[in-house]
Design a protein around this motif. Structure first.
Motif, PDB file in Angstrom:
ATOM      1  N   MET A  64      92.528 -33.998 -47.054  1.00  0.00           N
ATOM      2  CA  MET A  64      93.491 -33.010 -47.527  1.00  0.00           C
ATOM      3  C   MET A  64      93.603 -33.030 -49.039  1.00  0.00           C
ATOM      4  N   ARG A  65      93.784 -31.842 -49.616  1.00  0.00           N
ATOM      5  CA  ARG A  65      93.947 -31.779 -51.068  1.00  0.00           C
ATOM      6  C   ARG A  65      95.237 -32.490 -51.473  1.00  0.00           C
ATOM      7  N   PRO A  66      95.244 -33.081 -52.646  1.00  0.00           N
ATOM      8  CA  PRO A  66      96.428 -33.873 -53.043  1.00  0.00           C
ATOM      9  C   PRO A  66      97.716 -33.062 -53.037  1.00  0.00           C
ATOM     10  N   GLU A  67      97.638 -31.791 -53.534  1.00  0.00           N
ATOM     11  CA  GLU A  67      98.873 -31.010 -53.600  1.00  0.00           C
ATOM     12  C   GLU A  67      99.372 -30.642 -52.196  1.00  0.00           C
ATOM     13  N   THR A  68      98.421 -30.436 -51.259  1.00  0.00           N
ATOM     14  CA  THR A  68      98.832 -30.138 -49.881  1.00  0.00           C
ATOM     15  C   THR A  68      99.430 -31.388 -49.249  1.00  0.00           C
ATOM     16  N   PRO A 111      99.357 -23.540 -51.650  1.00  0.00           N
ATOM     17  CA  PRO A 111      98.156 -23.937 -50.895  1.00  0.00           C
ATOM     18  C   PRO A 111      98.179 -23.531 -49.422  1.00  0.00           C
ATOM     19  N   VAL A 112      99.355 -23.326 -48.862  1.00  0.00           N
ATOM     20  CA  VAL A 112      99.397 -22.999 -47.424  1.00  0.00           C
ATOM     21  C   VAL A 112      99.743 -21.529 -47.159  1.00  0.00           C
ATOM     22  N   TRP A 163     106.145 -18.787 -51.213  1.00  0.00           N
ATOM     23  CA  TRP A 163     105.331 -18.690 -52.430  1.00  0.00           C
ATOM     24  C   TRP A 163     105.316 -17.262 -52.968  1.00  0.00           C
ATOM     25  N   HIS A 164     104.992 -16.320 -52.110  1.00  0.00           N
ATOM     26  CA  HIS A 164     104.771 -14.949 -52.578  1.00  0.00           C
ATOM     27  C   HIS A 164     106.054 -14.279 -53.069  1.00  0.00           C
ATOM     28  N   VAL A 165     107.167 -14.532 -52.434  1.00  0.00           N
ATOM     29  CA  VAL A 165     108.418 -13.859 -52.801  1.00  0.00           C
ATOM     30  C   VAL A 165     109.261 -14.730 -53.735  1.00  0.00           C
ATOM     31  N   PHE A 166     109.431 -15.990 -53.327  1.00  0.00           N
ATOM     32  CA  PHE A 166     110.333 -16.859 -54.103  1.00  0.00           C
ATOM     33  C   PHE A 166     109.607 -17.672 -55.177  1.00  0.00           C
ATOM     34  N   GLY A 167     108.298 -17.610 -55.167  1.00  0.00           N
ATOM     35  CA  GLY A 167     107.522 -18.276 -56.212  1.00  0.00           C
ATOM     36  C   GLY A 167     107.568 -19.785 -56.158  1.00  0.00           C
ATOM     37  N   ILE A 168     107.829 -20.352 -54.976  1.00  0.00           N
ATOM     38  CA  ILE A 168     107.842 -21.824 -54.865  1.00  0.00           C
ATOM     39  C   ILE A 168     106.388 -22.293 -54.851  1.00  0.00           C
ATOM     40  N   LYS A 169     105.959 -22.784 -55.979  1.00  0.00           N
ATOM     41  CA  LYS A 169     104.545 -23.091 -56.227  1.00  0.00           C
ATOM     42  C   LYS A 169     103.961 -24.068 -55.196  1.00  0.00           C
ATOM     43  N   PHE A 195     100.026 -28.283 -38.413  1.00  0.00           N
ATOM     44  CA  PHE A 195      98.961 -28.588 -37.445  1.00  0.00           C
ATOM     45  C   PHE A 195      97.642 -27.968 -37.892  1.00  0.00           C
ATOM     46  N   PHE A 196      97.670 -26.706 -38.274  1.00  0.00           N
ATOM     47  CA  PHE A 196      96.415 -26.030 -38.630  1.00  0.00           C
ATOM     48  C   PHE A 196      95.879 -26.497 -39.972  1.00  0.00           C
ATOM     49  N   SER A 197      96.734 -26.997 -40.843  1.00  0.00           N
ATOM     50  CA  SER A 197      96.243 -27.578 -42.092  1.00  0.00           C
ATOM     51  C   SER A 197      95.472 -28.848 -41.797  1.00  0.00           C
ATOM     52  N   HIS A 198      95.969 -29.632 -40.857  1.00  0.00           N
ATOM     53  CA  HIS A 198      95.238 -30.837 -40.452  1.00  0.00           C
ATOM     54  C   HIS A 198      93.963 -30.467 -39.705  1.00  0.00           C
ATOM     55  N   LEU A 199      94.054 -29.443 -38.873  1.00  0.00           N
ATOM     56  CA  LEU A 199      92.875 -29.002 -38.125  1.00  0.00           C
ATOM     57  C   LEU A 199      91.779 -28.577 -39.080  1.00  0.00           C
ATOM     58  N   LYS A 200      92.162 -27.863 -40.114  1.00  0.00           N
ATOM     59  CA  LYS A 200      91.192 -27.394 -41.116  1.00  0.00           C
ATOM     60  C   LYS A 200      90.483 -28.580 -41.781  1.00  0.00           C
TER      61      LYS A 200
END
Lengths: 384, 252
Positions: free
Chosen positions: A230-234, A90-91, A80-86, A217-222
């Protein structure tokens, strides 16, 4: 506002992170307490390495596992930060905090393992031994830690800021650390199991694959392991691009891992008999089939790829499998004794001591403490 | 400046391990951690059994991989003698040199004891020393910057070719021989005690040295040439047998 309603209530999330933090602190106290007690009581002799030939034991396995997971997570955030893959926005924040957490867990274990860690801080940069891969690794890890810390400080101070240009440096350093970590082993011509130019590439793929597993794993844990939270985009990311990347990296890891094993079994060269031993162990097959092949299938089939429980299972298996692979690689490379008489066994045997297991518990505890605290107080999960 | 090297004649070596014992006494070694070891090889089955041996000090390589990998330059090649030394003040105990040495001649202090009981517990440390052996070299010989003396905790150690002796040798001398009264005191302990006189020590850069003559006349060879480390220890085997006993693959 619509997005906020897709997540658990703020109060619930706060309690969730506090609970996570408390559990992590318990692990940290247990692991750290045991390690410190052993060092004070017996010294570092408890870390179970020996002059017969196993010089780098479970502590180095743990260090490299956490370090390479950290660099992989920085690379995931760079998408996201370098290549801008939108899609990865979220992660990205979560991945960066997990990168710092993993880095701290790994480096603390290394400090406990080294004979004179404080001397390393000045003697390494000041003596400029440029022919040593470890010299470069120490320098790069230091630069990576500082730049990652600056990026995270920026996130704390400006939580709404978008892409951070400094992430280009963090991403590059993460890539360099990973490749140099591979060279540390790959350059050792006297260690046939390690030697080879492909090792940095193997480390890069494993690092990225591990990072995707940790992110998942940690996205699910959150979200309390509840896919519906989970948010739809995630959710879309996990069922689409990230899952496909995950599947591809697992597939590549399988090819490289199985390929190296087959080459080792086929070769008559002295030293490669380690592979006969490794392949005869149930752990090898658990790691290869259970922790690589199975997650690959889970991430390839559309039905399982979109199932939250299967995503968690695949991620957890990959995380465990990577630790086993790292263990087999590092220990396996030292199992053939160098230049000993026939009084030495054909293959050296090694199993981690209680102190070394405690180091792993300490690293897990510390990494989770850093992450959970960041999620609880520093906004690591505010926009995730 | 000399480039000290050693020649070991395997045809006359009896495997008595006097060299190992002398080295241990001279350099305060822990039991079992032999800077100068004799490796034994048993091949075949009774009655067709062959027992052979190979004395193995540090090879003091010309192009040592241990020096290349050391991240702090704690391991270095001494320019005045050609000996590979360790500066214990800079050693961080990462053990990368132990990983990279093809000859397995390096030892870490904080390891499980090779021989039980652990003598370090019987003779506990004082000051910077990791233990306090009842036998030890005079304090004035100790030099942490060259890895000489009683090892501190958390560092790696190795054979120094008895640097504290050879560095005091008269300038320009071609060989250090225990039979020569002028050089006896400067001869490494393992060479000096070798009863069958299988060890020779001299300047590899001096064409008139006895070691160079032996290497040339008897076909001295070095171990593991394929590594490119270029050892400064040469072996004489008479040409009729492999230098390294039991060097055939041990793969079943």
């Amino acid at each position: 506002m619509a997005m906020m309603t897709d997540t658990a209530p703020e109060q619930g999330r706060s309690n969730h992170f506090l609970l996570h933090l408390m559990a992590a602190l318990v692990l940290l106290a247990l692991g750290g307490g045991y390690v410190i007690w052993e060092i004070l009581q017996f010294g570092k002799v408890q870390f179970n390495t020996n002059n017969a030939g196993i010089h780098w034991g479970m502590a180095i396995v743990t260090y490299d596992y956490f370090l390479l997971t950290s660099t992989g997570l920085a690379m995931v955030a760079s998408l996201w930060h370098v290549f801008g893959i939108k899609e990865f926005e979220p992660v990205a924040r979560r991945a960066l905090w997990l990168a710092m957490a993993g880095l701290m867990g790994g480096v603390v274990v290394l400090f406990l393992e080294l004979g004179n860690p404080w001397i390393a801080l000045w003697a390494t940069p000041l003596n400029m031994q440029t022919s040593s891969p470890l010299f470069w690794k120490v320098l790069l890890v230091g630069a990576y830690a500082v730049s990652l810390g600056i990026v995270l400080l920026g996130m704390i101070n400006k939580p709404d800021a978008g892409r951070n240009p400094l992430m280009m440096l963090v991403g590059l350093l993460a890539l360099a650390v990973t490749l140099v970590a591979g060279l540390v082993y790959g350059m050792m011509a006297m260690r046939p199991v390690w030697f080879g130019g492909e090792v940095p590439v193997v480390f890069l793929i494993e690092s990225f694959m591990g990072a995707l597993a940790f992110t998942m794993f940690f996205s699910h844990l959150k979200n309390g392991f509840n896919h519906a939270n989970m948010r739809p985009e995630t959710r879309l990311l996990f069922e689409g691009t990230l899952a496909r990347m995950f599947a591809i990296s697992i597939g590549l890891h399988f090819i490289l891992h199985a390929g190296r094993a087959l080459t080792g079994l086929w070769s008559n060269a002295e030293g490669m008999q380690v592979w006969e031993y490794l392949v005869a162990q149930p752990l090898f097959h658990f790691a290869l089939w259970g922790c690589v092949a199975l997650p690959f299938v889970l991430m390839v089939l559309p039905a399982t790829r979109s199932n939250g429980l299967m995503q968690i299972l695949a991620a957890a298996l990959v995380m465990i499998g990577l630790l086993i692979s790292r263990y087999e690689f590092i220990i396996g490379g030292q199992m053939v004794p160098l230049f000993k008489g026939t009084w030495a066994t054909d293959l050296l045997h090694y199993s981690p001591s209680n102190g070394e297991w405690a180091l792993l518990v300490l690293a897990v505890g510390l990494a989770n403490t850093v992450y959970a605290f960041a999620a609880w107080k520093l906004g690591a999960e505010d926009r995730a | 400046m000399p480039k000290w090297g050693m020649v070991i004649d395997l045809e006359t070596c009896t495997g008595c391990q006097a060299c190992t014992t002398a080295c241990a006494m001279e350099n305060n070694r822990l039991p079992g951690e032999n800077w100068q070891d004799v490796l034994f090889y048993a091949e075949g089955e009774y009655p067709n059994l062959n027992l052979s041996w190979l004395p193995r000090p540090c090879m003091q390589c010309e192009n040592p991989s241990c020096v290349s990998v050391c991240p702090t330059k704690a391991t270095y090649k001494d320019e005045g003698t050609g000996v590979v030394l360790i500066d214990w003040n800079k050693c961080i105990g990462c053990k990368y040199c132990m990983i990279a040495c093809p000859y397995g001649v390096r030892f870490y202090m904080d390891e499980a004891p090779i021989v039980e009981p652990d003598v370090r517990e019987a003779f506990p440390a004082s000051g910077r020393r990791s233990w306090n052996p009842p036998f030890k070299m005079p304090d004035e010989y100790e030099d942490a910057s060259k890895g000489i003396g009683i090892q501190p905790k958390g560092v790696v150690s190795k054979c120094t070719f008895c640097y504290h002796k050879i560095s005091q040798a008269p300038e320009g001398v071609a060989d250090l021989d225990e039979d020569n009264p002028e050089t006896r005191e400067f001869t490494p302990a393992c060479v000096r005690v070798c009863a069958p006189k299988s060890r020779f020590f001299g300047d590899l850069d001096n064409p008139d040295s006895h070691v160079n003559q032996l290497i040339a006349e008897k076909g001295g060879v070095r171990l593991k040439e394929e590594t490119g480390n270029k050892p400064q220890v040469y072996y004489l085997s008479g040409g009729g047998s492999p230098v390294v006993p039991g060097s055939r693959s041990r793969r079943s």
